[in-house]
Design a protein around this motif. Structure first.
Motif, PDB file in Angstrom:
ATOM      1  N   PHE A  31     -69.064 -22.873  10.811  1.00  0.00           N
ATOM      2  CA  PHE A  31     -67.783 -22.288  11.448  1.00  0.00           C
ATOM      3  C   PHE A  31     -68.325 -20.964  12.575  1.00  0.00           C
ATOM      4  O   PHE A  31     -67.574 -21.433  13.642  1.00  0.00           O
ATOM      5  CB  PHE A  31     -67.237 -21.153  10.190  1.00  0.00           C
ATOM      6  CG  PHE A  31     -65.902 -20.721  10.497  1.00  0.00           C
ATOM      7  CD1 PHE A  31     -65.076 -21.506  11.356  1.00  0.00           C
ATOM      8  CD2 PHE A  31     -65.313 -19.715   9.907  1.00  0.00           C
ATOM      9  CE1 PHE A  31     -63.732 -21.001  11.565  1.00  0.00           C
ATOM     10  CE2 PHE A  31     -64.266 -19.330  10.055  1.00  0.00           C
ATOM     11  CZ  PHE A  31     -63.363 -19.890  11.057  1.00  0.00           C
TER      12      PHE A  31
ATOM     13  N   TRP B  18     -61.648 -25.036  12.459  1.00  0.00           N
ATOM     14  CA  TRP B  18     -61.038 -23.804  12.089  1.00  0.00           C
ATOM     15  C   TRP B  18     -59.924 -24.146  11.140  1.00  0.00           C
ATOM     16  O   TRP B  18     -59.548 -23.310  10.017  1.00  0.00           O
ATOM     17  CB  TRP B  18     -60.321 -23.235  13.326  1.00  0.00           C
ATOM     18  CG  TRP B  18     -59.641 -21.988  13.238  1.00  0.00           C
ATOM     19  CD1 TRP B  18     -58.350 -21.801  12.690  1.00  0.00           C
ATOM     20  CD2 TRP B  18     -59.969 -20.745  13.702  1.00  0.00           C
ATOM     21  NE1 TRP B  18     -58.020 -20.296  12.904  1.00  0.00           N
ATOM     22  CE2 TRP B  18     -59.196 -19.621  13.280  1.00  0.00           C
ATOM     23  CE3 TRP B  18     -61.127 -20.213  14.331  1.00  0.00           C
ATOM     24  CZ2 TRP B  18     -59.427 -18.273  13.778  1.00  0.00           C
ATOM     25  CZ3 TRP B  18     -61.352 -18.900  14.517  1.00  0.00           C
ATOM     26  CH2 TRP B  18     -60.430 -18.168  14.296  1.00  0.00           C
TER      27      TRP B  18
ATOM     28  N   MET C 239     -61.482 -24.770   7.741  1.00  0.00           N
ATOM     29  CA  MET C 239     -61.850 -23.442   7.102  1.00  0.00           C
ATOM     30  C   MET C 239     -60.604 -22.638   6.368  1.00  0.00           C
ATOM     31  O   MET C 239     -60.852 -22.290   5.507  1.00  0.00           O
ATOM     32  CB  MET C 239     -62.712 -22.589   8.028  1.00  0.00           C
ATOM     33  CG  MET C 239     -63.639 -23.191   8.652  1.00  0.00           C
ATOM     34  SD  MET C 239     -65.219 -23.102   7.400  1.00  0.00           S
ATOM     35  CE  MET C 239     -66.619 -23.986   8.003  1.00  0.00           C
TER      36      MET C 239
END
Lengths: 205, 205
Positions: free
Chosen positions: A70, A116, A119
Protein backbone atom coordinates in the motif's frame (compact mmCIF):
# COMPACT_ATOMS: atom_id res chain seq x y z
CA UNK A 1 17.63 -12.62 -10.38
CA UNK A 2 18.32 -12.69 -6.68
CA UNK A 3 21.84 -12.82 -5.28
CA UNK A 4 21.25 -14.98 -2.25
CA UNK A 5 24.82 -14.62 -1.05
CA UNK A 6 24.34 -10.93 -0.50
CA UNK A 7 21.20 -11.59 1.49
CA UNK A 8 22.90 -14.16 3.69
CA UNK A 9 25.90 -11.97 4.41
CA UNK A 10 24.11 -8.63 4.48
CA UNK A 11 27.13 -7.22 2.63
CA UNK A 12 25.06 -5.64 -0.13
CA UNK A 13 22.49 -3.46 1.57
CA UNK A 14 21.91 -1.33 -1.52
CA UNK A 15 21.22 -4.45 -3.59
CA UNK A 16 18.92 -5.80 -0.89
CA UNK A 17 16.93 -2.56 -0.96
CA UNK A 18 16.64 -2.82 -4.74
CA UNK A 19 15.35 -6.38 -4.46
CA UNK A 20 12.89 -5.42 -1.73
CA UNK A 21 11.61 -2.61 -3.97
CA UNK A 22 11.32 -5.00 -6.91
CA UNK A 23 9.21 -7.35 -4.78
CA UNK A 24 7.02 -4.44 -3.65
CA UNK A 25 6.56 -3.47 -7.33
CA UNK A 26 5.46 -7.03 -8.04
CA UNK A 27 3.07 -6.97 -5.09
CA UNK A 28 1.43 -3.83 -6.55
CA UNK A 29 0.99 -5.60 -9.88
CA UNK A 30 -0.43 -8.68 -8.19
CA UNK A 31 -2.96 -6.63 -6.19
CA UNK A 32 -3.91 -4.71 -9.32
CA UNK A 33 -4.60 -7.98 -11.12
CA UNK A 34 -6.35 -10.07 -8.50
CA UNK A 35 -7.05 -7.92 -5.49
CA UNK A 36 -6.00 -8.10 -1.87
CA UNK A 37 -8.41 -10.59 -0.39
CA UNK A 38 -7.27 -13.66 -2.28
CA UNK A 39 -3.65 -12.59 -2.53
CA UNK A 40 -1.15 -15.13 -1.28
CA UNK A 41 2.53 -14.50 -0.62
CA UNK A 42 3.13 -17.18 -3.27
CA UNK A 43 1.41 -15.00 -5.90
CA UNK A 44 3.69 -12.08 -5.14
CA UNK A 45 6.73 -14.37 -5.22
CA UNK A 46 5.67 -15.77 -8.61
CA UNK A 47 5.09 -12.27 -9.97
CA UNK A 48 8.55 -11.23 -8.75
CA UNK A 49 10.20 -14.45 -9.92
CA UNK A 50 11.58 -15.21 -6.46
CA UNK A 51 10.84 -17.81 -3.79
CA UNK A 52 8.07 -17.27 -1.22
CA UNK A 53 10.80 -17.68 1.42
CA UNK A 54 12.56 -14.61 0.06
CA UNK A 55 9.35 -12.57 0.25
CA UNK A 56 8.95 -13.65 3.89
CA UNK A 57 12.62 -12.85 4.48
CA UNK A 58 12.13 -9.25 3.38
CA UNK A 59 8.61 -8.57 4.70
CA UNK A 60 8.14 -10.92 7.63
CA UNK A 61 4.39 -11.53 7.34
CA UNK A 62 1.61 -11.27 4.77
CA UNK A 63 0.15 -8.32 6.71
CA UNK A 64 3.47 -6.50 6.64
CA UNK A 65 3.76 -7.21 2.92
CA UNK A 66 0.29 -5.74 2.32
CA UNK A 67 1.09 -2.66 4.38
CA UNK A 68 4.31 -2.20 2.45
CA UNK A 69 2.47 -2.72 -0.85
CA UNK A 70 0.00 0.00 0.00
CA UNK A 71 2.76 2.45 0.98
CA UNK A 72 4.83 1.52 -2.05
CA UNK A 73 1.90 1.97 -4.40
CA UNK A 74 1.30 5.44 -2.98
CA UNK A 75 4.98 6.28 -3.28
CA UNK A 76 5.06 5.16 -6.94
CA UNK A 77 2.01 7.28 -7.73
CA UNK A 78 3.40 10.27 -5.81
CA UNK A 79 6.73 9.99 -7.65
CA UNK A 80 4.87 9.94 -10.96
CA UNK A 81 2.92 13.05 -9.93
CA UNK A 82 6.14 14.79 -8.87
CA UNK A 83 7.69 13.98 -12.24
CA UNK A 84 4.76 15.56 -14.06
CA UNK A 85 4.25 18.52 -11.75
CA UNK A 86 5.08 21.80 -13.52
CA UNK A 87 6.45 24.73 -11.51
CA UNK A 88 3.57 26.96 -10.53
CA UNK A 89 3.65 30.58 -9.43
CA UNK A 90 0.97 29.94 -6.81
CA UNK A 91 0.05 27.31 -4.24
CA UNK A 92 -3.35 27.07 -5.90
CA UNK A 93 -1.71 26.16 -9.21
CA UNK A 94 0.21 23.39 -7.46
CA UNK A 95 -2.94 22.18 -5.68
CA UNK A 96 -4.88 22.01 -8.95
CA UNK A 97 -2.13 19.99 -10.58
CA UNK A 98 -1.87 17.68 -7.56
CA UNK A 99 -5.53 16.80 -7.83
CA UNK A 100 -5.78 16.63 -11.62
CA UNK A 101 -2.63 14.52 -12.02
CA UNK A 102 -4.46 11.83 -10.04
CA UNK A 103 -6.71 11.48 -13.08
CA UNK A 104 -4.00 10.77 -15.63
CA UNK A 105 -3.81 7.54 -17.56
CA UNK A 106 -0.41 6.23 -16.46
CA UNK A 107 0.27 2.90 -14.83
CA UNK A 108 1.59 4.16 -11.48
CA UNK A 109 -1.49 6.33 -10.95
CA UNK A 110 -4.07 3.83 -12.14
CA UNK A 111 -2.66 0.89 -10.18
CA UNK A 112 -2.71 3.10 -7.09
CA UNK A 113 -6.46 3.65 -7.51
CA UNK A 114 -6.95 -0.10 -7.70
CA UNK A 115 -4.70 -0.81 -4.71
CA UNK A 116 -6.40 1.99 -2.75
CA UNK A 117 -9.88 0.65 -3.52
CA UNK A 118 -8.79 -2.86 -2.59
CA UNK A 119 -7.34 -1.63 0.69
CA UNK A 120 -10.59 0.20 1.38
CA UNK A 121 -12.55 -3.03 0.99
CA UNK A 122 -10.12 -4.89 3.24
CA UNK A 123 -10.20 -2.12 5.83
CA UNK A 124 -13.83 -3.03 6.53
CA UNK A 125 -12.74 -6.36 7.95
CA UNK A 126 -9.16 -5.72 9.07
CA UNK A 127 -8.35 -3.13 11.78
CA UNK A 128 -4.64 -3.06 10.80
CA UNK A 129 -5.42 -2.11 7.21
CA UNK A 130 -8.08 0.31 8.43
CA UNK A 131 -5.52 2.10 10.62
CA UNK A 132 -3.03 2.20 7.75
CA UNK A 133 -5.67 3.57 5.40
CA UNK A 134 -6.60 6.29 7.91
CA UNK A 135 -2.94 7.26 8.23
CA UNK A 136 -2.33 7.51 4.48
CA UNK A 137 -5.63 9.33 3.90
CA UNK A 138 -4.94 11.81 6.69
CA UNK A 139 -1.50 12.54 5.23
CA UNK A 140 -3.04 13.14 1.79
CA UNK A 141 -5.71 15.49 3.20
CA UNK A 142 -3.04 17.30 5.26
CA UNK A 143 -0.98 17.84 2.10
CA UNK A 144 -3.93 19.49 0.34
CA UNK A 145 -4.78 21.45 3.49
CA UNK A 146 -1.22 22.84 3.62
CA UNK A 147 -1.55 23.97 0.00
CA UNK A 148 -4.84 25.72 0.78
CA UNK A 149 -3.14 27.55 3.67
CA UNK A 150 -0.24 28.52 1.43
CA UNK A 151 -2.67 29.70 -1.24
CA UNK A 152 -4.47 31.91 1.25
CA UNK A 153 -1.11 33.43 2.15
CA UNK A 154 0.00 34.04 -1.44
CA UNK A 155 -3.47 35.37 -2.33
CA UNK A 156 -4.29 32.70 -4.93
CA UNK A 157 -7.03 31.26 -2.71
CA UNK A 158 -9.85 33.35 -1.24
CA UNK A 159 -10.00 34.09 2.50
CA UNK A 160 -13.41 32.38 2.77
CA UNK A 161 -12.00 28.90 2.22
CA UNK A 162 -11.51 26.81 5.36
CA UNK A 163 -8.29 24.84 4.74
CA UNK A 164 -9.41 21.72 6.59
CA UNK A 165 -12.93 21.66 5.14
CA UNK A 166 -11.76 22.46 1.61
CA UNK A 167 -9.14 19.70 1.81
CA UNK A 168 -11.71 17.13 2.97
CA UNK A 169 -14.24 18.16 0.35
CA UNK A 170 -11.80 18.29 -2.56
CA UNK A 171 -10.23 14.93 -1.76
CA UNK A 172 -13.74 13.45 -1.41
CA UNK A 173 -14.71 14.76 -4.83
CA UNK A 174 -11.49 13.39 -6.30
CA UNK A 175 -12.14 9.99 -4.70
CA UNK A 176 -15.67 9.90 -6.05
CA UNK A 177 -14.95 10.86 -9.63
CA UNK A 178 -11.61 9.01 -9.71
CA UNK A 179 -13.31 5.78 -8.69
CA UNK A 180 -15.86 6.18 -11.47
CA UNK A 181 -13.09 6.95 -13.94
CA UNK A 182 -11.06 3.92 -12.87
CA UNK A 183 -14.11 1.67 -13.33
CA UNK A 184 -14.80 3.15 -16.76
CA UNK A 185 -18.07 4.69 -15.56
CA UNK A 186 -16.89 8.27 -16.26
CA UNK A 187 -14.45 9.76 -18.77
CA UNK A 188 -11.21 11.33 -17.53
CA UNK A 189 -12.30 14.56 -19.21
CA UNK A 190 -15.58 14.73 -17.25
CA UNK A 191 -13.80 13.74 -14.02
CA UNK A 192 -11.23 16.51 -14.46
CA UNK A 193 -13.91 19.05 -15.31
CA UNK A 194 -15.82 18.21 -12.12
CA UNK A 195 -12.66 18.51 -10.00
CA UNK A 196 -11.93 21.92 -11.57
CA UNK A 197 -15.47 23.02 -10.76
CA UNK A 198 -15.16 21.86 -7.16
CA UNK A 199 -11.84 23.69 -6.84
CA UNK A 200 -13.44 26.92 -8.11
CA UNK A 201 -16.38 26.60 -5.70
CA UNK A 202 -14.21 25.76 -2.71
CA UNK A 203 -11.32 28.14 -3.26
CA UNK A 204 -12.72 31.25 -4.91
CA UNK A 205 -14.73 32.36 -1.87
CA UNK B 1 -38.73 -21.95 8.71
CA UNK B 2 -39.35 -22.83 5.10
CA UNK B 3 -42.55 -24.45 3.84
CA UNK B 4 -41.16 -26.59 1.08
CA UNK B 5 -44.60 -27.71 -0.07
CA UNK B 6 -45.45 -24.21 -1.12
CA UNK B 7 -42.24 -24.00 -3.12
CA UNK B 8 -42.86 -27.29 -4.89
CA UNK B 9 -46.43 -26.45 -5.80
CA UNK B 10 -46.00 -22.73 -6.35
CA UNK B 11 -49.39 -22.30 -4.68
CA UNK B 12 -48.14 -19.70 -2.21
CA UNK B 13 -46.52 -16.98 -4.25
CA UNK B 14 -46.81 -14.38 -1.48
CA UNK B 15 -45.08 -16.71 0.94
CA UNK B 16 -42.40 -17.49 -1.61
CA UNK B 17 -41.72 -13.78 -2.04
CA UNK B 18 -41.44 -13.41 1.73
CA UNK B 19 -38.94 -16.25 1.88
CA UNK B 20 -36.93 -14.84 -1.00
CA UNK B 21 -36.83 -11.49 0.81
CA UNK B 22 -35.76 -13.20 4.02
CA UNK B 23 -32.89 -14.88 2.17
CA UNK B 24 -31.88 -11.53 0.61
CA UNK B 25 -31.89 -9.99 4.13
CA UNK B 26 -29.61 -12.78 5.27
CA UNK B 27 -27.32 -12.23 2.29
CA UNK B 28 -26.98 -8.55 3.27
CA UNK B 29 -26.01 -9.59 6.79
CA UNK B 30 -23.52 -12.13 5.49
CA UNK B 31 -21.87 -9.59 3.16
CA UNK B 32 -21.76 -7.05 5.98
CA UNK B 33 -19.97 -9.56 8.21
CA UNK B 34 -17.50 -11.20 5.85
CA UNK B 35 -17.56 -9.36 2.55
CA UNK B 36 -18.38 -10.40 -0.98
CA UNK B 37 -15.20 -12.01 -2.19
CA UNK B 38 -15.17 -15.00 0.14
CA UNK B 39 -18.92 -15.30 0.33
CA UNK B 40 -20.31 -18.72 -0.53
CA UNK B 41 -23.95 -19.56 -1.16
CA UNK B 42 -23.60 -21.91 1.84
CA UNK B 43 -22.85 -18.93 4.11
CA UNK B 44 -26.03 -17.17 3.03
CA UNK B 45 -28.03 -20.38 3.48
CA UNK B 46 -26.60 -20.83 6.99
CA UNK B 47 -27.39 -17.21 7.88
CA UNK B 48 -30.96 -17.69 6.61
CA UNK B 49 -31.37 -21.09 8.25
CA UNK B 50 -32.26 -22.76 4.93
CA UNK B 51 -30.56 -25.23 2.64
CA UNK B 52 -28.10 -24.07 -0.06
CA UNK B 53 -30.43 -25.80 -2.56
CA UNK B 54 -33.22 -23.44 -1.59
CA UNK B 55 -30.98 -20.42 -2.12
CA UNK B 56 -30.10 -21.74 -5.59
CA UNK B 57 -33.80 -22.42 -6.19
CA UNK B 58 -34.69 -18.77 -5.59
CA UNK B 59 -31.64 -17.03 -7.07
CA UNK B 60 -30.26 -19.41 -9.68
CA UNK B 61 -26.55 -18.57 -9.40
CA UNK B 62 -24.13 -17.01 -6.95
CA UNK B 63 -23.80 -13.99 -9.31
CA UNK B 64 -27.56 -13.51 -9.40
CA UNK B 65 -27.66 -13.78 -5.61
CA UNK B 66 -24.99 -11.08 -5.30
CA UNK B 67 -26.80 -8.80 -7.73
CA UNK B 68 -30.03 -9.30 -5.79
CA UNK B 69 -28.20 -8.67 -2.51
CA UNK B 70 -26.88 -5.37 -3.79
CA UNK B 71 -30.32 -4.25 -5.00
CA UNK B 72 -31.99 -5.46 -1.83
CA UNK B 73 -29.47 -3.67 0.37
CA UNK B 74 -30.15 -0.45 -1.53
CA UNK B 75 -33.88 -0.96 -1.24
CA UNK B 76 -33.64 -1.53 2.54
CA UNK B 77 -31.61 1.64 2.96
CA UNK B 78 -33.95 3.64 0.69
CA UNK B 79 -36.98 2.40 2.63
CA UNK B 80 -35.33 3.48 5.89
CA UNK B 81 -34.62 6.92 4.40
CA UNK B 82 -38.22 7.21 3.20
CA UNK B 83 -39.45 6.33 6.68
CA UNK B 84 -37.34 9.10 8.21
CA UNK B 85 -37.87 11.73 5.52
CA UNK B 86 -39.87 14.68 6.85
CA UNK B 87 -42.18 16.60 4.52
CA UNK B 88 -40.28 19.58 3.17
CA UNK B 89 -41.64 22.77 1.62
CA UNK B 90 -38.85 22.80 -0.97
CA UNK B 91 -36.98 20.38 -3.20
CA UNK B 92 -33.78 21.60 -1.60
CA UNK B 93 -35.05 20.60 1.84
CA UNK B 94 -35.79 17.13 0.52
CA UNK B 95 -32.38 16.91 -1.16
CA UNK B 96 -30.58 17.90 2.06
CA UNK B 97 -32.45 15.26 4.01
CA UNK B 98 -31.77 12.63 1.33
CA UNK B 99 -28.04 13.18 1.62
CA UNK B 100 -27.85 13.62 5.38
CA UNK B 101 -30.02 10.58 6.14
CA UNK B 102 -27.29 8.50 4.48
CA UNK B 103 -25.15 9.39 7.48
CA UNK B 104 -27.48 8.10 10.17
CA UNK B 105 -26.53 5.32 12.53
CA UNK B 106 -29.18 2.72 11.68
CA UNK B 107 -28.57 -0.81 10.52
CA UNK B 108 -30.18 -0.58 7.08
CA UNK B 109 -28.09 2.46 6.19
CA UNK B 110 -24.81 1.26 7.63
CA UNK B 111 -24.99 -2.21 6.13
CA UNK B 112 -25.68 -0.58 2.76
CA UNK B 113 -22.40 1.35 3.04
CA UNK B 114 -20.58 -1.90 3.71
CA UNK B 115 -22.33 -3.77 0.88
CA UNK B 116 -21.72 -0.84 -1.47
CA UNK B 117 -18.00 -0.70 -0.62
CA UNK B 118 -17.72 -4.45 -1.06
CA UNK B 119 -19.43 -4.28 -4.43
CA UNK B 120 -17.06 -1.49 -5.44
CA UNK B 121 -14.07 -3.71 -4.66
CA UNK B 122 -15.60 -6.60 -6.59
CA UNK B 123 -16.45 -4.36 -9.55
CA UNK B 124 -12.72 -3.99 -10.19
CA UNK B 125 -12.50 -7.64 -11.13
CA UNK B 126 -16.04 -8.48 -12.22
CA UNK B 127 -17.67 -6.75 -15.24
CA UNK B 128 -21.17 -7.91 -14.20
CA UNK B 129 -20.88 -6.28 -10.78
CA UNK B 130 -19.26 -3.24 -12.37
CA UNK B 131 -22.24 -2.80 -14.72
CA UNK B 132 -24.66 -3.24 -11.83
CA UNK B 133 -22.78 -0.70 -9.74
CA UNK B 134 -22.84 1.80 -12.61
CA UNK B 135 -26.58 1.33 -12.97
CA UNK B 136 -27.32 1.82 -9.27
CA UNK B 137 -24.93 4.77 -9.02
CA UNK B 138 -26.42 6.45 -12.09
CA UNK B 139 -29.91 6.06 -10.66
CA UNK B 140 -28.79 7.64 -7.37
CA UNK B 141 -27.12 10.58 -9.14
CA UNK B 142 -30.21 11.01 -11.35
CA UNK B 143 -32.41 11.16 -8.25
CA UNK B 144 -30.31 14.00 -6.81
CA UNK B 145 -30.15 15.71 -10.20
CA UNK B 146 -33.97 15.69 -10.42
CA UNK B 147 -34.17 17.32 -6.98
CA UNK B 148 -31.72 20.03 -8.08
CA UNK B 149 -33.89 20.71 -11.13
CA UNK B 150 -37.02 20.84 -8.97
CA UNK B 151 -35.23 23.17 -6.56
CA UNK B 152 -34.31 25.54 -9.35
CA UNK B 153 -37.95 25.59 -10.34
CA UNK B 154 -39.31 26.21 -6.84
CA UNK B 155 -36.59 28.83 -6.22
CA UNK B 156 -34.93 27.03 -3.31
CA UNK B 157 -31.78 26.40 -5.40
CA UNK B 158 -29.88 29.14 -7.20
CA UNK B 159 -29.92 29.40 -11.00
CA UNK B 160 -26.10 29.02 -11.11
CA UNK B 161 -26.19 25.38 -10.07
CA UNK B 162 -25.79 22.85 -12.90
CA UNK B 163 -28.09 19.95 -11.97
CA UNK B 164 -25.85 17.22 -13.41
CA UNK B 165 -22.60 18.65 -12.05
CA UNK B 166 -24.07 19.41 -8.64
CA UNK B 167 -25.50 15.90 -8.42
CA UNK B 168 -22.15 14.30 -9.27
CA UNK B 169 -20.22 16.52 -6.88
CA UNK B 170 -22.62 16.15 -3.95
CA UNK B 171 -22.85 12.38 -4.28
CA UNK B 172 -19.04 12.23 -4.50
CA UNK B 173 -18.69 14.24 -1.32
CA UNK B 174 -21.23 12.01 0.40
CA UNK B 175 -19.34 8.90 -0.74
CA UNK B 176 -16.04 10.27 0.50
CA UNK B 177 -17.17 11.38 3.95
CA UNK B 178 -19.59 8.45 4.35
CA UNK B 179 -16.82 5.96 3.73
CA UNK B 180 -14.66 7.62 6.36
CA UNK B 181 -17.58 7.66 8.79
CA UNK B 182 -18.34 3.99 8.17
CA UNK B 183 -14.69 3.07 8.84
CA UNK B 184 -14.67 5.15 12.04
CA UNK B 185 -12.17 7.60 10.56
CA UNK B 186 -14.57 10.56 10.80
CA UNK B 187 -17.45 11.39 13.17
CA UNK B 188 -21.01 11.49 11.81
CA UNK B 189 -21.21 15.09 13.02
CA UNK B 190 -18.19 16.16 10.98
CA UNK B 191 -19.39 14.20 7.95
CA UNK B 192 -22.81 15.86 8.09
CA UNK B 193 -21.26 19.30 8.53
CA UNK B 194 -19.10 18.79 5.41
CA UNK B 195 -22.09 17.65 3.37
CA UNK B 196 -24.04 20.74 4.50
CA UNK B 197 -21.13 22.92 3.46
CA UNK B 198 -20.91 21.26 0.04
CA UNK B 199 -24.67 21.72 -0.43
CA UNK B 200 -24.39 25.42 0.36
CA UNK B 201 -21.47 25.89 -2.06
CA UNK B 202 -23.11 23.93 -4.85
CA UNK B 203 -26.69 25.14 -4.55
CA UNK B 204 -26.56 28.74 -3.33
CA UNK B 205 -24.99 30.08 -6.56
Amino acid sequence: MVAKTAIRTGSDLGGAQTRKTAIADSACRAVERKGVRDLRVEDVAAEAGVSPALVYYYFGTRDALLAETFSHSNALSAAETDRRLKPSATARGTLEQFLLLELTEVWAVRQNWVVWTEMLGSALFDPTISALLAEVTDAWVAQIEALVRAGREDGSIGPGASPSDAAELLTSVLDGVGTKWMLGHMTARRARSLVREAIARELDG
